[in-house]
Write a protein that holds these residues in place. Structure first.
Motif, short mmCIF file in Angstrom:
data_model
loop_
_atom_site.label_atom_id
_atom_site.label_comp_id
_atom_site.label_asym_id
_atom_site.label_seq_id
_atom_site.Cartn_x
_atom_site.Cartn_y
_atom_site.Cartn_z
N PHE A 20 -12.21 -24.52 -35.65
CA PHE A 20 -13.40 -24.45 -36.50
C PHE A 20 -13.75 -25.82 -37.06
CE2 PHE A 20 -15.45 -23.80 -40.64
CZ PHE A 20 -16.54 -23.03 -40.27
N TYR A 21 -12.78 -26.48 -37.65
CA TYR A 21 -13.07 -27.76 -38.31
C TYR A 21 -13.37 -28.87 -37.30
CZ TYR A 21 -12.26 -25.97 -42.94
OH TYR A 21 -12.39 -25.27 -44.12
N LEU A 22 -12.67 -28.90 -36.19
CA LEU A 22 -12.89 -29.97 -35.22
C LEU A 22 -14.15 -29.71 -34.38
CD1 LEU A 22 -10.02 -30.65 -36.17
CD2 LEU A 22 -9.47 -31.21 -33.82
N ASN A 23 -14.29 -28.51 -33.86
CA ASN A 23 -15.37 -28.23 -32.92
C ASN A 23 -16.66 -27.76 -33.55
OD1 ASN A 23 -13.78 -28.97 -30.68
ND2 ASN A 23 -12.75 -27.01 -30.78
N LYS A 24 -16.60 -27.15 -34.71
CA LYS A 24 -17.82 -26.68 -35.37
C LYS A 24 -18.32 -27.65 -36.43
CE LYS A 24 -18.23 -22.61 -33.38
NZ LYS A 24 -19.42 -22.18 -32.64
N LEU A 79 -25.11 -27.83 -38.15
CA LEU A 79 -24.33 -26.59 -38.18
C LEU A 79 -25.15 -25.42 -37.64
CD1 LEU A 79 -22.35 -26.85 -41.54
CD2 LEU A 79 -21.72 -27.64 -39.25
N ILE A 80 -26.42 -25.38 -37.97
CA ILE A 80 -27.31 -24.33 -37.43
C ILE A 80 -27.33 -24.43 -35.91
CG2 ILE A 80 -29.72 -23.52 -37.30
CD1 ILE A 80 -28.32 -22.84 -39.97
N GLU A 81 -27.45 -25.65 -35.40
CA GLU A 81 -27.46 -25.88 -33.95
C GLU A 81 -26.18 -25.38 -33.28
OE1 GLU A 81 -27.35 -29.87 -31.41
OE2 GLU A 81 -29.19 -29.66 -32.58
N LYS A 82 -25.05 -25.54 -33.98
CA LYS A 82 -23.76 -25.10 -33.44
C LYS A 82 -23.49 -23.63 -33.77
CE LYS A 82 -21.68 -29.64 -33.78
NZ LYS A 82 -20.70 -30.48 -34.50
N GLN A 83 -24.47 -22.95 -34.36
CA GLN A 83 -24.39 -21.53 -34.71
C GLN A 83 -23.25 -21.23 -35.69
OE1 GLN A 83 -24.37 -19.62 -30.84
NE2 GLN A 83 -26.59 -19.70 -30.75
N VAL A 84 -23.02 -22.16 -36.62
CA VAL A 84 -22.06 -21.91 -37.69
C VAL A 84 -22.77 -21.03 -38.72
CG1 VAL A 84 -20.72 -22.96 -39.55
CG2 VAL A 84 -20.89 -24.10 -37.33
N PRO A 85 -22.20 -19.87 -39.04
CA PRO A 85 -22.87 -18.99 -40.00
C PRO A 85 -22.92 -19.61 -41.40
CG PRO A 85 -21.16 -17.81 -38.79
CD PRO A 85 -21.01 -19.26 -38.47
N ILE A 86 -24.11 -19.60 -41.98
CA ILE A 86 -24.31 -20.04 -43.35
C ILE A 86 -24.04 -18.85 -44.26
CG2 ILE A 86 -25.97 -21.03 -44.99
CD1 ILE A 86 -25.16 -22.89 -42.56
N HIS A 87 -23.37 -19.08 -45.38
CA HIS A 87 -23.06 -17.98 -46.30
C HIS A 87 -24.37 -17.30 -46.71
CE1 HIS A 87 -21.75 -15.86 -49.88
NE2 HIS A 87 -20.50 -16.05 -49.47
N PRO A 88 -24.40 -15.96 -46.74
CA PRO A 88 -25.65 -15.27 -47.08
C PRO A 88 -26.21 -15.66 -48.45
CG PRO A 88 -23.93 -13.70 -46.46
CD PRO A 88 -23.32 -15.06 -46.43
N ASN A 89 -25.34 -16.02 -49.38
CA ASN A 89 -25.79 -16.45 -50.70
C ASN A 89 -25.81 -17.96 -50.83
OD1 ASN A 89 -25.98 -13.76 -51.57
ND2 ASN A 89 -23.80 -13.73 -52.03
#
Length: 118
Positions: A20-24, A79-89
């Motif tokens: 997660f930390y390295l690739n995302k 992060l959006i480009e890598k499809q990392v989910p943003i916290h809903p809040n």
């Protein structure tokens, strides 16, 4: 004199945390040693350390880190480009305290909030 801080957060699975930390998020592993129950990652001028916590309950994990950046929009978009989910809040927003911020959760429900002064 204090010169740096390196937060230590719990992890259940070193391979998942490292991925997660390295690739995302674009961190790199810090140091040459590879400990079974410990991980250190670095990006630019910050480090985050992780310790193995097999019985971590994700519903009660209160691990949190606030990370300042000088390019909040660029990092958010990456992060959006890598499809990392943003916290809903935690969508990107300007806060009343003069920061532009957003938040994500890592695989172990550690809350990472990124902020930039406006």
């Amino acid at each position: 004199m204090l010169t740096a801080i390196h937060p230590k957060l719990p992890m259940r699975n070193k391979a998942a945390t490292k991925d997660f930390y390295l690739n995302k998020l674009g961190f790199q592993q810090f140091g040459d040693a590879d400990y079974d129950d410990y991980l250190m990652v670095q990006k630019d001028n910050i480090q985050i350390h992780f310790f193995f916590f097999k019985d971590l309950d994700l519903s009660t994990n209160d691990g949190q880190v606030y990370i300042r950046t000088d390019d909040i929009v660029g990092f958010y978009e990456s992060l959006i480009e890598k499809q990392v989910p943003i916290h809903p809040n935690g969508k990107l927003a300007i806060k009343p305290w003069g920061q532009k911020e957003f938040s994500i959760l890592d695989p172990d429900s550690n809350l990472l909030t990124f902020g930039q002064s406006i």
